[in-house]
Design an enzyme around this catalytic site. Structure first.
Site: not given
Ligand code: CAO
Length: 550
Positions: A523-524
């Site tokens: 998700h980064r």
């Protein structure tokens, strides 16, 4: 305010020592006695202090320059309270006390006598320095000690020195430990055996330490002591010590950060460790890219969670509840376990589940296998998945990237790893340049790599460089699962067994072969919407491969 020259003070017999570190820059305000540069001979490193306080106006030396007594190090605009000598040029010479003398060569070999039995080794005259801390111990009981061999390193706030043995023999007892503060005359060690005792041995250095120059040299003995205190932080040429090669300030810096200097790779000449090297090591450990030996020892594949501030792992005596058998995990399981743990903890991973309609694709696969029966190459759904993923990775390039600090590295190659279940544990062989290969070639390579994996014959090159991984449990079963990303990749596709499902075609339910897909993503790097689009696109391609051509 006067502009004054700060020169290298008396550094004994040493001529032409190399500047290995610049500790100040133009514009810095320096205090008197503050270290300005570090110089190094082949046996010693030492910091040269400022003889005056003020603001650095000009550096007269650069890294690699050779300096000697009298060389101008820098120009300082002296602080108001520091008066420059009236006569021009305004030279601030080394304090008178810096008249240190080099250890006479003869001193180390003189006064030797032969003895047997226990011999005490004491701290020699180390000048006015009191209570210097033991920071390294090079020997242990049982070691055969040579005359003049370094036993320990002590360090003041500016100089490090090695204390040599005044006798030869077998070390029976060491009387100091790391952190002890020692003074002249303190008992260091007891040796036994045939020894050649030396009445007076100064530390094995031949370079005067300017850092002690502000102390009054009242006698020849203390002058000798000043030589002594100029001791080397490390003898870079000595193969016997195997110590990290770094200057006193770098050692101090490393100690303050708790960095094990012996694990830091020095990038300077002769492998010397600089402050930058220590910083790079620290960053690497913080980013999880490097583990110190202590960390590795503490955190085997299972990890105990202490490093994360978690409560301890439950310790249960299973035998209390029934018969048990304990088996060490294999090497591959341990390695992959440690990697999986790190990836699971460090990556904010999310998994999207979806289904792809592969009814037509499966029919095509079956007919392809029939046509190619004689070739011996069997095409499974995984080969199509690899090809379909390459198309989706090209459309959504962040899925084919890696995080590097605050930057994303986009890779313009498409090497696809696939998880293979082997008797030794999970392995991930890599199909290189999958974008350039056809389904048959991919199927053939997969077969060969999977066999090699099962036989434990994969080479490191065959397991590295993947940009994306597929983990297929389709041949086994299951519906969905949450695969763990194979760092430094940023996504992984999990695939389960396809089954016929009733699918509404707008008028009626029709049986369609549905393939469960589970996409885990970092998700980064990737947003949920992008992940949903990736899965949807993948489903479209698997539903109709002609879309790849669009
Ligand atoms: N749906 C239905 N059937 C499938 C399928 C799917 N998604 N994928 C494969 N199959 C079928 C194949 O067609 C084959 O059928 P036949 O025997 O009738 O021809 C059968 O399942 C066995 O396939 P396979 O597993 O030998 O071949 P593969 O190309 O699908 O996979 C390999 C190869 C090496 C990836 C696989 O053997 C393997 O090791 N899988 C396990 C991976 C794993 O452990 N993942 C978990 C990682 S996380 O812990």
């Amino acid at each position: 305010m006067a502009l004054v020259e700060v020169k290298v003070p008396d550094i004994g017999d040493f001529n032409e020592v190399a500047v290995i570190e610049l500790l100040v820059k133009v514009g810095d305000t320096v205090k008197a006695e503050q270290s300005l540069i570090t110089v190094e001979s082949d046996k010693a490193s030492m910091e040269i202090p400022s003889s005056t306080a003020g603001v650095v106006k000009e550096l007269r030396v650069k890294l690699g320059d050779k300096v000697k007594q009298g060389s101008v190090v820098l120009m300082v605009e002296a602080a108001g309270d520091v008066a420059a000598p009236a006569s021009a040029p305004a030279v601030v010479s080394a304090p008178a006390a810096a008249q240190a003398v080099a250890l006479p060569a003869a001193a180390s070999s003189a006064v030797a006598s032969v003895a047997t039995g226990p011999v005490e080794v004491h701290v020699p005259d180390i000048g006015d320095f009191k209570d210097v801390a033991v920071i390294e111990i090079f020997v242990k009981p049982g070691d055969a000690i040579r005359m003049e061999q370094s036993l320990i390193t002590v360090e003041s706030d500016k100089a490090a020195m090695e204390i040599p043995s005044s006798a030869a023999g077998v070390l029976k007892e060491l009387k100091v430990k790391i952190g002890d503060k020692i003074n002249i005359g303190d008992l260091l060690a007891i040796l036994e055996g045939s020894v050649a005792a030396l009445a007076l041995v100064a530390p094995s250095v031949a370079i005067a330490a300017p850092v002690v120059s502000s102390l009054p040299a009242t006698s020849p003995a203390s002058a000798l002591a000043q030589v002594a205190l100029a001791a080397p932080a490390h003898n870079p040429g000595s193969p016997t010590l195997g110590l990290p090669h770094a200057s006193p300030s770098v050692r101090k810096f490393a100690r303050e950060l708790g960095v094990p200097l012996e694990e830091v790779k020095g990038n300077g000449p002769k492998g010397r460790i600089s402050q930058d090297d220590v910083q790079a090591f620290t960053k690497s450990v913080m980013a999880g890219a490097t583990q110190t030996k202590a960390q590795a020892a503490k955190a085997p594949a299972g990890g105990d969670g202490a490093a994360l501030g978690l409560i301890p792992w439950p310790k249960v005596d299973f035998a209390k509840f029934g018969p048990i058998e304990r088996k060490e995990m294999g090497r591959i399981k341990k390695i992959s376990g440690a990697n999986l743990l790190r990836n699971a903890i460090m990556i904010p991973a999310v998994t999207n589940h979806d289904d792809a309609d592969i009814t037509e694709l499966e029919a095509f696969r079956v007919s392809t296998n029939k046509e190619n029966e004689k070739s011996g190459i069997k095409v499974t759904m995984l080969a199509f998945l690899i090809k379909a993923c390459v198309a989706a990775l090209k459309k959504y390039p962040e899925f084919n990237s890696s995080l590097d600090g605050d930057a994303l590295v986009y890779k313009n190659y498409w090497h696809i790893g696939f998880a293979a279940d082997t008797p030794n544990g999970l392995m991930v062989p890599v199909i290189r340049d999958a974008d350039k290969k056809g389904i048959l070639q991919i199927s053939q390579e997969m077969g060969e790599l999977a066999k090699k994996a099962r036989d434990g014959k994969l080479s490191p090159a065959e397991m590295t460089g993947a940009t994306f991984t597929i983990s297929s449990l389709g041949g086994i079963g299951g519906k969905y699962f949450t695969p763990i990303i194979n760092a430094p990749e940023v996504a992984i596709l999990g695939v389960c067994k396809s089954t016929y499902e009733p699918v509404w075609d707008g008028k009626q339910f029709v049986p369609r072969l549905m393939l469960p897909l589970s996409l885990t993503w970092d998700h980064r790097v990737i947003d949920g919407a992008a992940a949903a689009r990736f899965n949807a696109y993948l489903g479209q391609i698997l539903g109709d491969f002609r879309r790849v051509l669009l």
